[in-house]
Design a protein around this motif. Structure first.
Motif, PDB file in Angstrom:
ATOM      1  N   GLY A  85       0.838  -1.183   0.000  1.00  0.00           N
ATOM      2  CA  GLY A  85       0.000   0.000   0.000  1.00  0.00           C
ATOM      3  C   GLY A  85       0.871   1.229   0.000  1.00  0.00           C
ATOM      4  N   MET A  86       0.231   2.381   0.072  1.00  0.00           N
ATOM      5  CA  MET A  86       0.956   3.642  -0.034  1.00  0.00           C
ATOM      6  C   MET A  86       0.470   4.628   1.018  1.00  0.00           C
ATOM      7  SD  MET A  86       1.228   6.051  -3.403  1.00  0.00           S
ATOM      8  CE  MET A  86       2.191   7.572  -3.427  1.00  0.00           C
ATOM      9  N   SER A  87       1.403   5.339   1.596  1.00  0.00           N
ATOM     10  CA  SER A  87       1.100   6.417   2.530  1.00  0.00           C
ATOM     11  C   SER A  87       1.329   7.746   1.817  1.00  0.00           C
ATOM     12  CB  SER A  87       2.010   6.312   3.761  1.00  0.00           C
ATOM     13  OG  SER A  87       1.933   7.486   4.548  1.00  0.00           O
ATOM     14  N   VAL A  88       0.345   8.634   1.901  1.00  0.00           N
ATOM     15  CA  VAL A  88       0.445   9.928   1.228  1.00  0.00           C
ATOM     16  C   VAL A  88       0.341  11.043   2.264  1.00  0.00           C
ATOM     17  CG1 VAL A  88      -0.524  11.454  -0.530  1.00  0.00           C
ATOM     18  CG2 VAL A  88      -0.593   8.972  -0.860  1.00  0.00           C
ATOM     19  N   LEU A 103      -5.685  12.184  -3.955  1.00  0.00           N
ATOM     20  CA  LEU A 103      -6.629  11.902  -5.035  1.00  0.00           C
ATOM     21  C   LEU A 103      -5.917  11.293  -6.249  1.00  0.00           C
ATOM     22  CD1 LEU A 103      -9.702  12.339  -5.510  1.00  0.00           C
ATOM     23  CD2 LEU A 103      -9.088  14.458  -6.669  1.00  0.00           C
ATOM     24  N   LEU A 104      -4.769  11.836  -6.609  1.00  0.00           N
ATOM     25  CA  LEU A 104      -4.024  11.326  -7.764  1.00  0.00           C
ATOM     26  C   LEU A 104      -3.457   9.940  -7.496  1.00  0.00           C
ATOM     27  CD1 LEU A 104      -2.168  14.575  -8.890  1.00  0.00           C
ATOM     28  CD2 LEU A 104      -4.027  13.407 -10.080  1.00  0.00           C
ATOM     29  N   ALA A 105      -3.001   9.712  -6.261  1.00  0.00           N
ATOM     30  CA  ALA A 105      -2.496   8.386  -5.906  1.00  0.00           C
ATOM     31  C   ALA A 105      -3.607   7.353  -5.993  1.00  0.00           C
ATOM     32  CB  ALA A 105      -1.894   8.412  -4.506  1.00  0.00           C
ATOM     33  N   ARG A 106      -4.803   7.723  -5.532  1.00  0.00           N
ATOM     34  CA  ARG A 106      -5.947   6.822  -5.602  1.00  0.00           C
ATOM     35  C   ARG A 106      -6.316   6.523  -7.059  1.00  0.00           C
ATOM     36  NH1 ARG A 106      -7.096   3.429  -2.816  1.00  0.00           N
ATOM     37  NH2 ARG A 106      -6.323   2.558  -4.726  1.00  0.00           N
ATOM     38  N   ALA A 107      -6.279   7.541  -7.904  1.00  0.00           N
ATOM     39  CA  ALA A 107      -6.656   7.364  -9.298  1.00  0.00           C
ATOM     40  C   ALA A 107      -5.659   6.503 -10.060  1.00  0.00           C
ATOM     41  CB  ALA A 107      -6.782   8.726  -9.982  1.00  0.00           C
ATOM     42  N   ALA A 108      -4.395   6.526  -9.630  1.00  0.00           N
ATOM     43  CA  ALA A 108      -3.331   5.847 -10.370  1.00  0.00           C
ATOM     44  C   ALA A 108      -3.106   4.407  -9.938  1.00  0.00           C
ATOM     45  CB  ALA A 108      -2.023   6.626 -10.233  1.00  0.00           C
ATOM     46  N   PRO A 112      -4.270  -0.328  -1.371  1.00  0.00           N
ATOM     47  CA  PRO A 112      -4.763   0.561  -0.312  1.00  0.00           C
ATOM     48  C   PRO A 112      -3.923   1.831  -0.184  1.00  0.00           C
ATOM     49  CG  PRO A 112      -4.650  -1.700   0.470  1.00  0.00           C
ATOM     50  CD  PRO A 112      -3.940  -1.679  -0.834  1.00  0.00           C
ATOM     51  N   VAL A 113      -4.613   2.940   0.069  1.00  0.00           N
ATOM     52  CA  VAL A 113      -3.945   4.229   0.227  1.00  0.00           C
ATOM     53  C   VAL A 113      -4.279   4.808   1.601  1.00  0.00           C
ATOM     54  CG1 VAL A 113      -3.728   6.577  -0.663  1.00  0.00           C
ATOM     55  CG2 VAL A 113      -3.987   4.668  -2.258  1.00  0.00           C
ATOM     56  N   LEU A 114      -3.248   5.206   2.310  1.00  0.00           N
ATOM     57  CA  LEU A 114      -3.366   5.791   3.640  1.00  0.00           C
ATOM     58  C   LEU A 114      -3.215   7.299   3.560  1.00  0.00           C
ATOM     59  CD1 LEU A 114      -2.996   5.883   6.869  1.00  0.00           C
ATOM     60  CD2 LEU A 114      -0.570   5.481   6.394  1.00  0.00           C
ATOM     61  N   ARG A 115      -4.158   8.022   4.164  1.00  0.00           N
ATOM     62  CA  ARG A 115      -3.959   9.463   4.319  1.00  0.00           C
ATOM     63  C   ARG A 115      -3.146   9.691   5.586  1.00  0.00           C
ATOM     64  NH1 ARG A 115      -7.949  14.729   5.531  1.00  0.00           N
ATOM     65  NH2 ARG A 115      -6.310  16.236   5.018  1.00  0.00           N
ATOM     66  N   LYS A 116      -1.924  10.176   5.403  1.00  0.00           N
ATOM     67  CA  LYS A 116      -1.070  10.470   6.560  1.00  0.00           C
ATOM     68  C   LYS A 116      -1.188  11.955   6.864  1.00  0.00           C
ATOM     69  CE  LYS A 116       3.378   9.322   8.563  1.00  0.00           C
ATOM     70  NZ  LYS A 116       4.764   8.860   8.318  1.00  0.00           N
ATOM     71  N   GLU A 117      -1.843  12.245   7.969  1.00  0.00           N
ATOM     72  CA  GLU A 117      -2.154  13.620   8.324  1.00  0.00           C
ATOM     73  C   GLU A 117      -2.285  13.711   9.840  1.00  0.00           C
ATOM     74  OE1 GLU A 117      -2.100  16.826   8.330  1.00  0.00           O
ATOM     75  OE2 GLU A 117      -3.052  17.021   6.342  1.00  0.00           O
ATOM     76  N   HIS A 131     -11.676  11.890  -0.738  1.00  0.00           N
ATOM     77  CA  HIS A 131     -10.516  11.953  -1.621  1.00  0.00           C
ATOM     78  C   HIS A 131      -9.875  10.586  -1.847  1.00  0.00           C
ATOM     79  CE1 HIS A 131     -10.967  16.237  -0.780  1.00  0.00           C
ATOM     80  NE2 HIS A 131     -10.227  16.465  -1.838  1.00  0.00           N
ATOM     81  N   GLY A 132     -10.581   9.530  -1.470  1.00  0.00           N
ATOM     82  CA  GLY A 132     -10.146   8.196  -1.828  1.00  0.00           C
ATOM     83  C   GLY A 132      -9.305   7.438  -0.829  1.00  0.00           C
ATOM     84  N   ALA A 133      -9.184   7.926   0.389  1.00  0.00           N
ATOM     85  CA  ALA A 133      -8.385   7.215   1.392  1.00  0.00           C
ATOM     86  C   ALA A 133      -9.073   5.925   1.829  1.00  0.00           C
ATOM     87  CB  ALA A 133      -8.133   8.107   2.603  1.00  0.00           C
TER      88      ALA A 133
END
Length: 261
Positions: A85-88, A103-108, A112-117, A131-133
């Motif tokens: 997966g990927m952390s953004v 959003l771009l990471a999710r589209a590409a 699984p994509v993690l929102r790191k915030e 935004h797709g997290a």
């Protein structure tokens, strides 16, 4: 005031401004809001590498990590490399990230994509889903136990998983609740930014057996991952080691291939 307090103060101001322009109920109109989330915890359990690859342009300790690599290209390359997966990073002021990166990471990608915030408000959780997290990060050091509970319930209701980040035993004991799928031990002290992998090893026995253990920060050697696996860790979040090159995906591919060989 330490760096963590500064980040939270800045984030509080940003959220107040956003709320004045975009009410939270507007996020429900996003086509991504109702889509089923992808499970990072399951991906980690079934993975040989356990790598969560991160996209990060800069940090308070490193003002220039990678200002040039497009997030969608990096995301695709991470997925091809075999990351789970990927952390953004979406924090703009301190890390140079944006929600558009998420959003771009999710589209590409399809992993699984993690929102790191630095999440301190339910508004950010709704924002993450829109935004797709698939996963949100909750940092125990900046949250009260009741916030962790409420934010976890909201995330689960929205079809997302939660990664609870802790830095010591006190944070784990205070903040962990049933329903959290993953616990990440951050080896970096967010107040001093010093890194020590022994932090993960020390805290590991306190993490419930059914919860996926993730080690975060300061990992740059496959030997370190092999050591951490002996302490029950299944996930390994790596950012700077990959992003500090011209080809983050290429370095990730080499690292994962070496790890799995």
């Amino acid at each position: 005031m330490d760096i963590l307090q500064k980040i939270v103060l800045q984030k509080t101001r940003e959220i107040a401004l956003k709320k004045s322009l975009l009410p939270a109920d507007q996020f429900e109109k996003s086509p991504l809001f109702g889509k089923a989330g992808k499970s990072l915890s399951s991906a980690l359990k079934n993975s040989k590498s356990g790598i969560i690859a991160e996209f990060k342009r800069r940090s308070p300790s490193l003002p220039k990590i990678n200002q040039h690599s497009p997030v969608d290209q990096v995301a695709s390359a991470y997925e091809r490399a075999g990351a789970c997966g990927m952390s953004v990073l979406t924090n703009t002021h301190f890390f140079g990230g944006t929600l558009e990166d998420l959003l771009l990471a999710r589209a590409a990608t399809s992993f699984p994509v993690l929102r790191k915030e630095f999440i301190i408000d339910e508004y950010q959780i709704l924002e993450a889903r829109a935004h797709g997290a698939d996963v949100i990060l909750l940092i125990a050091a900046i949250l009260k136990p009741e916030q962790v509970r409420d934010f976890t319930r909201l995330a689960v209701d929205l079809g997302m998983e939660v990664l609870l980040e802790v830095h010591d035993e006190e944070e784990l004991d205070r903040a962990f609740i049933p329903g959290i799928q993953m616990v990440g031990v951050n080896n970096r002290n967010l107040k001093t930014f010093e890194v020590n992998l022994e932090t993960s090893k020390r805290i590991a026995p306190r993490i419930p057996a059914e919860v996926v253990r993730i080690s975060e920060s300061g990992i740059s050697r496959t030997d370190a991952i092999k050591e951490l696996r002996e302490h029950g860790f299944r996930g390994f979040l790596i950012g700077e080691h990959f992003m500090s090159t011209q080809e983050p995906g290429g370095r990730a591919a080499e690292f994962i291939k070496s790890l799995e060989s």
